[in-house]
Design a protein around this motif. Structure first.
Motif, PDB file in Angstrom:
ATOM      1  N   ILE A  19     104.758  47.643  -2.057  1.00  0.00           N
ATOM      2  CA  ILE A  19     104.492  47.163  -0.698  1.00  0.00           C
ATOM      3  C   ILE A  19     105.693  47.429   0.207  1.00  0.00           C
ATOM      4  N   SER A  22     105.901  51.132   0.902  1.00  0.00           N
ATOM      5  CA  SER A  22     104.840  51.536   1.834  1.00  0.00           C
ATOM      6  C   SER A  22     105.188  51.152   3.264  1.00  0.00           C
ATOM      7  N   ILE A  23     105.741  49.950   3.438  1.00  0.00           N
ATOM      8  CA  ILE A  23     106.137  49.516   4.786  1.00  0.00           C
ATOM      9  C   ILE A  23     107.239  50.416   5.331  1.00  0.00           C
ATOM     10  N   TYR A  27     106.053  52.418   8.582  1.00  0.00           N
ATOM     11  CA  TYR A  27     106.492  51.797   9.842  1.00  0.00           C
ATOM     12  C   TYR A  27     106.954  52.814  10.884  1.00  0.00           C
TER      13      TYR A  27
END
Length: 293
Positions: A19, A22-23, A27
């Motif tokens: 997670i 992925s951010i 982003y």
């Protein structure tokens, strides 16, 4: 299976890391999207983080009002579509014979092809060759010189060798199929994963290419999109788009900030739309073509 405490801890750590990664990866793209539709002043003041502020479409209006940007967009689409088609034909034409066990000179030709991965003619001899062939400042200079990628040939050859049983080709040959029929009726229909990977690799390469155009093209009517973006973003040649004057310098700088983010979205949107359709083939094609053998 009963999940142990160690498995649960591992899964929690694994998902947490995924997670976070992925951010970190998504982003910047998300920020560019919201910045492209936000007030340039708010972006420059650092007020845009998670959602757009003071919605404006000035960046996109400036981009699509520029005729050279639209012309470059159309040229890039042509170079990408036609270039990728040529790449696929040439790659299949080279990889299929090299994958056949009954092709006696396949190791010799493979060695000759691999040799070109490590030694090239150099920029100046290549330029002179292109000039002697009469391809300077032409459409074909963008698609012919890079028509074949040795690395992709090796990947596709490995897929043909390990992903398609040779016994199927022998059975088709016994039934009376020619080599061309075996290729078109058996090999290619079973090779959609690797073909999808090749489409993605080649199309992204053509879409992002600007150095070839920078060297060989002088007619601005043939410039790809990336060359116009290079002029705008790297060289700062924005006078024609912004019509900068002393009275409107502040507003022009604001518009320039909006244009930069809008251009990033416009330039990358086709590739971002293409990838989801090829994603299901992508991992399988890369794993089979690159790891086995």
């Amino acid at each position: 299976m009963v999940e142990t405490t160690q498995d649960r801890i591992f899964n929690i750590i694994n998902y947490s890391l995924l997670i976070i990664i992925s951010i970190i990866v998504l982003y910047p793209l998300f920020f560019v999207v919201i910045a492209s539709i936000s007030s340039p002043g708010a972006v420059m003041r650092g007020e845009v983080w998670l959602w757009p502020k003071d919605l404006t479409w000035v960046g996109y209006k400036r981009v699509f009002a520029n005729k050279e940007i639209l012309m470059g967009y159309w040229n890039t689409i042509l170079y990408t579509v036609i270039g990728t088609a040529i790449n696929l034909v040439m790659t299949v034409a080279a990889a299929y014979p090299l994958s056949r066990k009954d092709f006696m000179l396949r190791n010799t030709f493979t060695a000759m092809i691999v040799f070109t991965m490590f030694f090239s003619g150099g920029m100046i001899p290549t330029y002179l060759l292109i000039k002697n062939l009469g391809m300077l400042n032409s459409f074909w200079v963008m698609v012919i010189p890079g028509a074949v990628s040795v690395w992709n040939i090796l990947i596709m050859r490995t897929f043909f060798q390990n992903g398609i049983p040779y016994e199927m080709q022998e059975a088709a040959s016994i039934d009376g199929c020619t080599n061309m029929q075996i290729l078109t009726r058996i090999v290619l229909p079973l090779s959609m994963p690797i073909i999808a990977v090749m489409i993605l690799f080649y199309s992204v390469g053509h879409w992002n290419s600007y150095f070839t155009a920078l060297i060989y093209l002088t007619d601005r009517a043939k410039y790809p999109l990336q060359l116009f973006l290079r002029e705008i973003l790297v060289q700062g040649q924005m006078q024609e788009m912004l019509d900068i004057s002393a009275d409107s310098l502040s507003n022009s700088l604001m518009d320039a900030e909006a244009i930069k983010y809008a251009i990033v979205i416009v330039a990358n949107l086709p590739i971002l739309l293409l990838y989801p359709f090829l994603q299901k083939y992508f991992v399988k094609g890369v794993m089979i073509g690159a790891i086995k053998g």
